[in-house]
Design a protein around this motif. Structure first.
Motif, PDB file in Angstrom:
ATOM      1  N   LYS A  24      -6.215   3.572 109.263  1.00 21.12           N
ATOM      2  CA  LYS A  24      -5.532   2.501 107.655  1.00 21.12           C
ATOM      3  C   LYS A  24      -5.562   3.180 107.056  1.00 21.12           C
ATOM      4  CE  LYS A  24      -6.959  -1.628 111.934  1.00 21.12           C
ATOM      5  NZ  LYS A  24      -8.090  -2.157 111.795  1.00 21.12           N
ATOM      6  N   GLU A  72      -9.786  -3.721 106.790  1.00 21.46           N
ATOM      7  CA  GLU A  72      -9.264  -4.402 107.887  1.00 21.46           C
ATOM      8  C   GLU A  72      -8.323  -5.645 106.711  1.00 21.46           C
ATOM      9  OE1 GLU A  72      -6.837  -5.911 111.301  1.00 21.46           O
ATOM     10  OE2 GLU A  72      -8.319  -4.112 111.148  1.00 21.46           O
ATOM     11  N   GLU A 122       1.429   5.927 113.689  1.00 18.42           N
ATOM     12  CA  GLU A 122       0.329   6.445 115.057  1.00 18.42           C
ATOM     13  C   GLU A 122       0.480   7.961 115.452  1.00 18.42           C
ATOM     14  OE1 GLU A 122      -0.055   3.462 117.741  1.00 18.42           O
ATOM     15  OE2 GLU A 122      -1.003   1.819 116.592  1.00 18.42           O
ATOM     16  N   HIS A 132     -12.750   5.856 112.811  1.00 15.84           N
ATOM     17  CA  HIS A 132     -11.800   6.757 112.688  1.00 15.84           C
ATOM     18  C   HIS A 132     -10.206   5.994 112.629  1.00 15.84           C
ATOM     19  CE1 HIS A 132      -9.065  10.773 114.314  1.00 15.84           C
ATOM     20  NE2 HIS A 132      -8.789   9.381 115.011  1.00 15.84           N
ATOM     21  N   GLN A 133     -10.859   4.539 112.885  1.00 17.55           N
ATOM     22  CA  GLN A 133      -9.648   3.346 113.044  1.00 17.55           C
ATOM     23  C   GLN A 133      -9.359   2.771 111.607  1.00 17.55           C
ATOM     24  OE1 GLN A 133      -7.324   3.101 115.288  1.00 17.55           O
ATOM     25  NE2 GLN A 133      -6.105   1.708 114.543  1.00 17.55           N
TER      26      GLN A 133
END
Length: 475
Positions: free
Chosen positions: A42, A126, A14, A37-38
Motif C-alpha cells: 500500500k 490502511e 499488484e 508485506h501488505q
C-alpha cells in the motif's frame, strides 16, 4: 503506451509489485519490520501516486513529509521532523528525491515511527490508502426489493462503482457522476443511521455509513469528485498534488529571484566600494601633489603651474566621474522605486483576484444551494406522488372490500327477513293466545268481583251479629 481506464489499475499495481518487490524490497529477516508485506504494498502504491511524473520515479522530500504526516495524523501522533531531516541529509538522493525502495527502508528502519505498534501503523496506512484511493464498505438500499445490502464502493473521478466484496470480483453496479448529480444527508430511519443519498437524473441511491465521520468523508469525497468532473479535472488528490508542485516551483522561483537580486545588490555594493577607493586614491594623490608644490614652489614655479593644470584636469575628471556615479545611483534608486511600485501594483492585483475568486466561490455555493433546494423539491414531489398512488391503491382495496361487505350484508338481510317473517308468524300466534288469555282473565275478574260482593255482604252480616247487646236507655 496505454490509455487510462482500459485496464484495472489495482491488478496492474499488484503485478508490478510482484515483479519488483522480491528483488528490491528487503524487509527484516527476523520478522521485526515496522510494516507488514501488505502495508508495504500500500505504501508502494501511495509512493507511485505522489511521485514526480518522470522516470525513474522519485518522491521529493516535501511529498515524503506530506505522506508521513498524514500517516502520523491518522495515529494521533506528531511526526519527528528533525529525524526526517537527518535521514534525508544522510541518505544519497538521486534526481532530487527518494526512490520507493529507499522510502520503504526508511519506514522499516523505525527511526520515524519508534515505539508505535505494528497494528496501529497498519490501521493508519490502511486509512490513508483508502482516503487516497477512496474506497470502502457502505450499506446500500435496493431499488426494487428495498432491502439493505453491504457493498464495497470504489470512487473514481467520473463513476462510483460498488462490488459484492473488497476483492472486486463481482461488480453489482455503478453510479455515473456528472455536474447534474448531488449528494444529500438523510435523517435516520428504518433502523439505519448516518444515511445519505446520491441523486442523479435517473434515480436516487440511498446509502448508510458506519459512523458520522465516515459519512462526512464519503459525502465530501463524492461532492469533490462531482465538482472536479464539472471543472474537467481528474481527482482531488491529483489536484492537490499539482497545487503542491506549483507551490514548490513558486518557492524555488522566488528563492532564485531573491538570490539573483542579492547577487546584483552585492555587485552594486562592490562597484560602489571600488569607486570610493578610487576617489580616496585621487584625494591622496592630490594631497601629495600639494606637498610637492609647496616644497618646489620657488624652484619650479613653471613646472608647478603645469602640474597644477594637470591636477585640475584630473580633479575635473574625478568630479565628472563622481557626478556620473551620483547620476547612476539616482537611476538605480529610481529603478528600485519603480520596482517597489510594481510590487505594490502586483499585490493590489492579487487582492482583487482573491476578491473575485471569493465572489465566484460564493456564487457557486449559492448555485449549489439552489440546486440542493431544487433536488429536495423534486424528492418531495416524488414522495407526494408515491403517497397519491398508495392512496389510490388503498381506495381500490376499500372499494373491493366494500363490495364484498355489501354482498355479505345482502345475505344477512335475506336471512334476517326470513327470521322476521318467522317472528311475525310467532307474534300472530302470541296475539291469538293473548286474546284467549284476556278473555279468561275477564271471566276470572267477573268471578272475582262477584265473590268480592258476596264477601262484603257476609261481612256486614257477621259484623251485625257480632255487635254486643247493651242496656237500653233511661228513656
Amino acid at each position: 503506451q496505454v490509455e487510462e481506464g482500459a485496464f484495472v489499475k489495482e491488478n496492474f499495481d499488484e503485478l508490478c509489485w510482484t515483479l519488483t518487490a522480491k528483488k528490491n524490497y528487503k524487509p527484516d529477516r527476523n520478522g521485526n519490520s515496522v510494516v507488514s508485506h501488505q502495508d508495504a504494498f500500500k505504501l508502494w502504491c501511495l509512493f507511485n501516486f505522489l511521485s514526480e511524473d518522470k522516470y525513474p520515479l522519485v518522491m521529493v522530500p516535501d511529498e515524503v513529509e506530506y505522506l508521513l504526516k498524514k500517516i502520523c495524523t491518522a495515529m494521533n501522533v506528531e511526526l519527528n521532523s528533525c529525524e526526517l531531516d537527518d535521514y534525508l541529509s544522510q541518505e544519497p538522493q538521486g534526481q532530487g528525491g527518494l526512490t520507493v525502495w529507499q522510502f520503504l527502508d526508511m519506514v522499516n528502519s523505525g527511526r520515524l515511527l519508534r515505539g508505535i505498534e505494528q497494528e496501529a501503523i497498519s490501521m493508519a496506512v490502511e486509512e490513508v490508502y483508502q482516503e487516497v484511493i477512496e474506497d470502502g464498505y457502505l450499506w446500500k438500499r435496493g431499488q426494487l426489493r428495498r432491502n439493505w445490502s453491504e457493498r464495497w464502493f470504489m470512487l473514481k473521478p467520473s463513476v462510483l462503482s460498488y462490488y459484492m466484496s473488497e476483492e472486486r470480483k463481482e461488480k453489482k453496479g455503478s453510479i455515473a457522476l456528472d455536474k447534474h448529480c448531488c449528494v444529500e444527508v438523510l435523517p435516520d430511519r428504518d433502523g439505519k443511521r448516518c444515511m445519505f443519498c446520491v441523486k442523479t437524473l435517473a434515480r436516487t441511491y440511498e446509502m448508510s455509513a458506519s459512523d458520522t465521520r465516515q459519512r462526512q468523508e464519503w459525502t465530501l469525497a463524492i461532492q469533490t469528485a462531482i465538482r472536479l468532473q464539472a471543472e474537467g479535472k481528474k481527482s482531488l488528490h491529483k489536484d492537490l498534488k499539482q497545487k503542491r508542485r506549483e507551490q514548490r516551483e513558486q518557492r524555488e522561483q522566488r528563492k532564485a529571484a531573491k538570490e539573483e537580486e542579492t547577487q546584483r545588490l552585492k555587485q552594486l555594493q562592490e562597484e560602489k566600494e571600488r569607486k570610493l577607493q578610487e576617489l580616496e586614491l585621487l584625494k591622496e594623490a592630490q594631497r601629495q601633489a600639494e606637498i610637492l608644490l609647496q616644497e618646489e614652489e620657488q624652484r619650479r614655479r613653471q613646472q608647478h603651474e603645469e602640474m597644477q593644470r594637470t591636477l585640475e584636469i584630473q580633479l575635473r575628471e574625478a568630479e565628472q566621474a563622481r557626478a556620473s556615479m551620483q547620476a547612476e545611483m539616482v537611476l538605480k534608486e529610481a529603478e528600485a522605486e519603480r520596482q517597489r511600485k510594481r510590487i505594490l501594483e502586483l499585490e493590489d492585483m492579487q487582492e482583487r483576484l482573491q476578491e473575485a475568486l471569493q465572489q465566484e466561490v460564493k456564487a457557486r455555493q449559492d448555485e449549489e444551494a439552489v440546486r440542493y433546494a431544487q433536488a429536495r423539491l423534486l424528492a418531495e414531489e416524488e414522495e407526494k406522488l408515491k403517497q397519491l398512488m398508495k392512496l389510490k391503491e388503498e381506495q381500490e382495496e376499500y372499494i373491493i372490500k366494500t363490495q364484498r361487505e355489501k354482498q355479505v350484508l345482502k345475505q344477512e338481510m335475506e336471512n334476517k327477513n326470513k327470521c322476521l317473517e318467522e317472528a311475525q308468524k310467532q307474534l300472530e300466534e302470541v296475539r291469538v293466545n293473548r286474546q284467549r288469555v284476556d278473555q279468561d282473565v275477564m271471566v276470572a275478574q267477573r268471578k272475582l268481583r262477584q265473590a268480592s260482593t258476596n264477601v262484603k255482604h257476609w261481612n256486614v252480616q257477621m259484623n251485625r251479629l257480632m255487635h254486643p247487646i247493651g242496656p237500653g236507655g233511661r228513656r
